[in-house]
Write an enzyme that holds these catalytic residues in place. Structure first.
Site, mmCIF file in Angstrom:
data_model
loop_
_atom_site.group_PDB
_atom_site.id
_atom_site.type_symbol
_atom_site.label_atom_id
_atom_site.label_comp_id
_atom_site.label_asym_id
_atom_site.label_seq_id
_atom_site.Cartn_x
_atom_site.Cartn_y
_atom_site.Cartn_z
ATOM 1 C CG HIS A 229 37.417 32.251 45.335
ATOM 2 N ND1 HIS A 229 37.259 32.663 46.643
ATOM 3 C CD2 HIS A 229 36.636 33.082 44.591
ATOM 4 C CE1 HIS A 229 36.410 33.694 46.689
ATOM 5 N NE2 HIS A 229 36.027 33.968 45.448
ATOM 6 C CD GLU A 230 36.590 33.355 40.817
ATOM 7 O OE1 GLU A 230 35.346 33.362 40.702
ATOM 8 O OE2 GLU A 230 37.206 34.267 41.395
ATOM 9 C CG HIS A 233 31.908 32.084 43.285
ATOM 10 N ND1 HIS A 233 31.206 32.410 44.427
ATOM 11 C CD2 HIS A 233 33.016 32.883 43.295
ATOM 12 C CE1 HIS A 233 31.863 33.345 45.101
ATOM 13 N NE2 HIS A 233 32.967 33.643 44.436
#
Length: 312
Positions: A229-230, A233
Site C-alpha cells: 500500500h505504501e 503511494h
C-alpha cells in the site's frame, strides 16, 4: 498511509543509538507513526477511519494541488519524450527497484525482524506488483530486489521521533531506490509521493509498522500488504477514496469512486452513487491484508507515468 490502533509512545534517549553494522545486498546493520507527518500519505477526513484505526499515511493533497500535480506531470512527460526518454505507446515502464530495509530498533533491541521476514516482504512486493494475487490484477512490470539491510539501535528512531533527521541520515540510493524504515508507531505506514522527491530527497521512502511484516503480530495486517500500500503511494498512486465520491477521485478511471475508506472486507460495499462497487480488494483502499489482491490496469499505467516523470 495505513494505520490501526495507537501504540504507546515511550520516552527514549535522544540520538542514543548508532548503526551497529551494515552490509549492502544481504548484509546486516542494525538499529513509531510519525510525529511529523508532513510530506507523508493522504488521510481521509476525521469521520472516516484510517487504516486499522490509525492515522493518515500521506500528506493531504487539496483539489487544487491535485490538478497542479497532474499538469506538472504532463509537462515532465512531454519534456522527457522530446529528449527520447519515454515509454512506447501501449507499453509500460518497467524496472527493478532496489530496496533498502532500515530496521529501527530501540536501545534494548526491541523492534527487530528476522532476515526471513525481510525476504518474505520482498517476495510480497514482487507478488503484488506482479499481479499474482488475482486474475483481475494488473502486472505493473516492476520488480524489487533487496539492496541492503541495516539495523540501528536508537529508542527515538524506533518510535519514529526526529523522523526527518533519521531518514536523512540513513536513506540510501537515488530517486529510484525504495527505502523502508521499520518502526513502532501509531500507524501501519506512511509514505512520501514521487513529486516531492526533488524538494526533499532525504526523506523519500516509506515508514512501516514493523509488526505488519509477514508473520508479525499486527492482527489483520500482518501479511506484508502495508508495504505494498505504501509503496503504491511512493510510485504516485492515491487512495482509491481520494476526493471522495467524485469523478476525478484518484485520477484512475478503472477504480470506482468511493466516498470513504473501507474497514475489513465488506463484499458488495457501495458508498458512492457513481457507477461501480467500492474497490475493496484494491491495495490502495484500507481493507484487511487478506482482502487485498489487486492493482488495476489504470493504476499500473499511472505508476508507469509517474515513474517516468519523477523517478526514471
Amino acid at each position: 498511509m495505513r494505520s490501526f490502533t495507537p501504540s504507546p509512545r515511550a520516552l527514549a534517549l535522544v540520538l542514543a543509538g548508532a548503526a551497529l553494522a551494515f552490509s549492502p545486498v544481504t548484509g546486516q546493520a542494525a538499529a513509531k507513526l510519525p510525529a511529523d507527518a508532513v510530506n507523508d500519505c493522504f488521510v481521509p477526513p476525521a469521520s472516516a477511519a484510517a487504516k486499522g484505526g490509525r492515522g493518515a499515511d500521506t500528506r493531504d493533497i487539496s483539489v487544487a494541488e491535485q490538478k497542479a500535480i497532474e499538469a506538472r506531470t504532463a509537462q515532465l512527460l512531454k519534456a522527457k519524450a522530446a529528449r527520447g526518454v519515454a515509454v512506447p505507446k501501449g507499453a509500460l515502464a518497467a524496472a527493478t527497484v532496489p530496496v533498502y530495509i532500515n530496521v529501527m530498533r530501540d536501545a534494548a533491541g526491541n523492534g527487530d525482524v528476522t532476515d526471513t521476514q525481510i525476504a518474505q516482504q520482498i517476495a510480497v512486493l514482487n507478488k503484488t506488483f506482479g499481479g499474482q494475487e488475482s486474475s483481475a490484477a494488473a502486472n505493473t512490470g516492476f520488480t524489487f530486489t533487496l539492496a541492503g539491510t541495516y539495523r540501528y539501535n536508537n529508542s527515538n528512531w524506533h518510535k519514529d521521533k526526529q523522523s526527518s533527521t533519521y531518514r536523512k541520515q540513513t536513506r540510501k540510493g537515488g530517486k529510484n531506490a525504495l527505502n523502508i524504515w521499520l518502526v513502532d508507531f501509531a500507524y501501519l505506514g506512511i509514505a512520501t509521493f514521487p513529486w516531492d522527491y526533488a524538494r526533499n530527497p532525504g526523506i523519500d521512502g516509506i515508514r512501516v509498522q514493523y509488526t505488519s511484516l509477514p508473520g508479525g503480530s499486527a492482527t489483520n495486517y500482518n501479511l506484508g500488504e502495508t508495504a505494498t500500500h505504501e509503496a503504491g503511494h511512493w510510485f504516485g498512486l492515491y487512495h482509491t477514496f481520494q476526493g471522495g465520491c467524485t469523478s476525478t477521485n484518484d485520477e484512475v478511471s478503472d477504480t470506482p469512486a468511493q466516498s470513504s475508506s473501507t474497514n475489513g472486507c465488506p463484499e458488495g460495499r457501495d458508498s458512492c452513487s457513481l457507477p461501480g462497487l467500492d474497490p475493496i480488494h484494491n491495495y490502495m483502499d484500507y481493507s484487511y491484508d487478506s482482502c487485498y489482491n489487486q492493482f488495476t490496469p489504470g493504476q499500473s499505467s499511472r505508476i508507469s507515468s509517474m515513474w517516468t516523470a519523477y523517478r526514471a
